[in-house]
Design an enzyme around this catalytic site. Structure first.
Site, PDB file in Angstrom:
ATOM      1  CE  LYS A 114     -17.879  95.188  13.349  1.00 45.03           C
ATOM      2  NZ  LYS A 114     -17.041  95.284  14.546  1.00 45.03           N
ATOM      3  CG  ASP A 253     -14.618 106.115  14.975  1.00 45.22           C
ATOM      4  OD1 ASP A 253     -13.529 106.666  15.184  1.00 45.22           O
ATOM      5  OD2 ASP A 253     -14.729 105.075  14.298  1.00 45.22           O
TER       6      ASP A 253
HETATM    7  P1  AMP Z   1     -13.879 100.654  12.322  1.00 49.08           P
HETATM    8  O1  AMP Z   1     -12.434 100.715  11.982  1.00 49.08           O
HETATM    9  O2  AMP Z   1     -14.472  99.284  12.330  1.00 49.08           O
HETATM   10  O3  AMP Z   1     -14.210 101.400  13.565  1.00 49.08           O
HETATM   11  O4  AMP Z   1     -14.645 101.387  11.124  1.00 49.08           O
HETATM   12  C1  AMP Z   1     -14.432 102.729  10.781  1.00 49.08           C
HETATM   13  C2  AMP Z   1     -15.469 103.186   9.794  1.00 49.08           C
HETATM   14  O5  AMP Z   1     -15.341 102.450   8.573  1.00 49.08           O
HETATM   15  C3  AMP Z   1     -16.902 102.993  10.233  1.00 49.08           C
HETATM   16  O6  AMP Z   1     -17.642 104.076   9.738  1.00 49.08           O
HETATM   17  C4  AMP Z   1     -17.282 101.694   9.574  1.00 49.08           C
HETATM   18  O7  AMP Z   1     -18.674 101.579   9.392  1.00 49.08           O
HETATM   19  C5  AMP Z   1     -16.568 101.815   8.236  1.00 49.08           C
HETATM   20  N1  AMP Z   1     -16.294 100.512   7.607  1.00 49.08           N
HETATM   21  C6  AMP Z   1     -15.446  99.541   8.028  1.00 49.08           C
HETATM   22  N2  AMP Z   1     -15.458  98.493   7.186  1.00 49.08           N
HETATM   23  C7  AMP Z   1     -16.346  98.784   6.203  1.00 49.08           C
HETATM   24  C8  AMP Z   1     -16.808  98.102   5.036  1.00 49.08           C
HETATM   25  N3  AMP Z   1     -16.378  96.892   4.702  1.00 49.08           N
HETATM   26  N4  AMP Z   1     -17.738  98.726   4.274  1.00 49.08           N
HETATM   27  C9  AMP Z   1     -18.187  99.945   4.591  1.00 49.08           C
HETATM   28  N5  AMP Z   1     -17.781 100.648   5.660  1.00 49.08           N
HETATM   29  C10 AMP Z   1     -16.878 100.082   6.470  1.00 49.08           C
HETATM   30 MG    MG Z   2     -15.758 101.662  14.654  1.00 51.41          MG
END
Ligand code: AMP
Ligand code: MG
Length: 488
Positions: A114, A253
């Site tokens: 990650k 998700d």
């Molecule tokens: P999360 O809030 O961590 O569940 O992330 C939601 C979505 O945003 C997922 O598809 C993650 O892969 C994407 N995401 C979060 N941070 C980043 C980042 N720095 N670069 C690219 N995608 C991100």
């Molecule tokens: Mg997520």
């Protein structure tokens, strides 16, 4: 090349054998100067990995994404999800699945990096993660595991030697996450949303084989899957409630089909009992407040059921009816799990009808007098009621009498009852101010000792040892209110 025999990598990548639309082949992006910050030695052993080669340059290069171990097949998974109620196409935007490690027990576990760089699903993001949040995930996920709550695990955190830009410039880092799988409710929504029933069936069959093989021969295995997932989520969320864990971003998700807690972004543990508690800075409506978590679980499960409709029954109306019947059972199943856990916290072994109201009355008093959730149950366990803000409160004194009478109606010895309470009421939880203190020392001063000491206290939360006593204190008023952030 890292020698597999030395390290113990033993990959078999079933996800990469799914139809191509479920993922993109994606290697991690190399980083400048990897440095191992923390390795989960116990977990590494259970994965069948050898510590020495894992910690040398070649081993650390794997955690950094600079080296692909033999047998791995890195990919970014496609998924969708409802984020705060709005449907979006997502996918691993900053993670890659290295592969599935077959561990010595024969179990298949995902190893995911990650913070490993951009993927086709990155949208505007940089694909990276900062050291603080990755260490935070490490601490809290390991604490959850020690509390007996199903969760993804944390194997290692490395720094990348590169800076990332957020509100300030931060050290970049990569977390190696271990999970039963990374299949989410959102992966089912993605599969259903494509409108290709054959691919949906392939994917759902894959999930059943991987996580619920016992239902394979059921008359309607898709309906059985729905039941199983409802059961596991109800169990999981009850466990969260019982320790005061607030996930913070229960988007579809971020709900794993395996029933593990996943995605430690804006999560935090509640100190003072209040169902309205919200830590996440972006959750302005309180959608994911502590008291809402059970309901949101039901909402997410309804989205899961919807994605199964084409497989449940060929007649759409009938399928909806079947799904609704199952979803309508969820709250009861949740409530039963919660009450079972609450009985154990209160030292109650047999069941009596009034137990629910006994527990609820305690919570009402805790809320009214702003009592600490964890410490109140600790005080009851050791009969040190005077140690809490509730000591001397007339309603509480009366409640304690009622509780003692209830507990006393049982055959079991008081030692057995205390033992039950001690193993169900943690001495330590990862309190926010202590986590922040550990992260500040690690990130700002390169001092890992504060985190290591905290991890040690969290590793056996039911020990109630003297060394743990210092972790029971509440934050100072200056450390409240605590705020957490997404997109870290
Ligand atoms: P999360 O809030 O961590 O569940 O992330 C939601 C979505 O945003 C997922 O598809 C993650 O892969 C994407 N995401 C979060 N941070 C980043 C980042 N720095 N670069 C690219 N995608 C991100
Ligand atoms: Mg997520």
């Amino acid at each position: 090349m890292t020698n597999n025999k030395d390290v113990g990598w033993n990959f078999d990548n079933s996800y990469a054998r799914l139809p191509q639309s479920f993922y993109s082949h994606q290697n991690p992006t190399s980083v400048k100067l990897p440095d191992l910050i923390i390795l989960n030695v116990e977990l590494a052993k259970t994965l069948g990995l050898n510590l020495d080669p894992l910690q040398n340059d070649e081993g650390v290069a794997v955690f950094a994404g600079n080296k692909i171990p033999e047998g791995a097949s890195p990919l970014a998974q496609a998924y969708a999800g409802h984020q705060f109620g709005h449907f979006t196409m997502l996918g691993d935007g900053r993670a890659v699945l290295l592969g599935e490690q077959i561990v010595p027990t024969g179990e298949r576990l995902d190893l995911q990096l990650k913070g490993s760089g951009r993927t086709p699903y990155s949208r505007g993001g940089d694909g990276r993660a900062a050291l603080g949040p990755m260490l935070r995930e490490y601490i809290i996920s390991e604490a959850m595991h020690a509390l007996g709550i199903p969760t993804t695990r944390s194997l290692a955190v490395v720094t990348t030697g590169e800076s990332i830009i957020r509100e300030s410039i931060l050290p970049g880092a990569i977390l190696t996450r271990v999970a039963a799988s990374h299949i989410r409710v959102g992966t089912f929504q993605y599969a259903a949303g494509k409108g290709n029933i054959e691919e949906l069936r392939i994917f759902v069959d894959y999930t059943i084989n991987r996580h619920y093989p016992n239902i394979n021969n059921d008359e309607n295995k898709y309906l059985s899957l729905l039941k199983e997932v409802i059961n596991r989520q109800a169990e999981l969320i009850a466990k969260w409630q019982l320790v005061g864990f607030i996930h913070g971003v229960m988007n579809t998700d971020n709900m794993a089909i395996s029933g593990e807690t996943i995605d430690y972004g804006p999560c935090a543990f509640m100190d003072i009992y209040d169902p309205d508690t919200v830590f996440s800075s972006i959750d302005t409506q309180g959608r994911y407040a502590y008291g809402n978590q059970p309901y949101i679980g039901g909402w997410n499960l309804a989205r899961f059921a919807e994605s199964l409709l084409p497989l449940l029954h060929e007649n759409q109306e009938k399928a909806v009816e079947m799904a609704q019947d199952e979803i309508s059972n969820y709250m009861d199943i949740y409530q039963k799990n919660w009450l079972k856990g609450m009985r154990a916290k209160l030292g109650i072994i047999n069941e009596e009808h009034e137990d629910q109201s006994l527990a609820e009355e305690l919570l009402t008093i805790m809320k009214q007098y702003r009592a600490d959730y964890t410490n109140t149950f600790r005080a009851l366990t050791f009969e040190k009621m005077e140690d809490t803000v509730l000591g001397g409160v007339p309603e509480f004194t009366k409640w304690v009498e009622r509780w003692k009478e209830r507990v006393g109606r049982q055959q079991e010895s008081s030692a057995a009852i205390q033992q039950l309470m001690q193993t169900n009421n943690p001495a330590v939880i990862p309190r926010n101010h202590r986590v922040e203190e550990a992260l500040a020392a690690a990130v700002n001063d390169g001092d890992l000792s504060v985190m290591e000491k905290l991890l040690k206290a969290l590793a056996n939360p039911f020990a109630h040892s003297t060394e743990q006593a210092e972790y029971c204190s509440l934050p100072e008023p200056s450390e409240r209110p605590y705020r957490t952030f997404c997109g870290t």
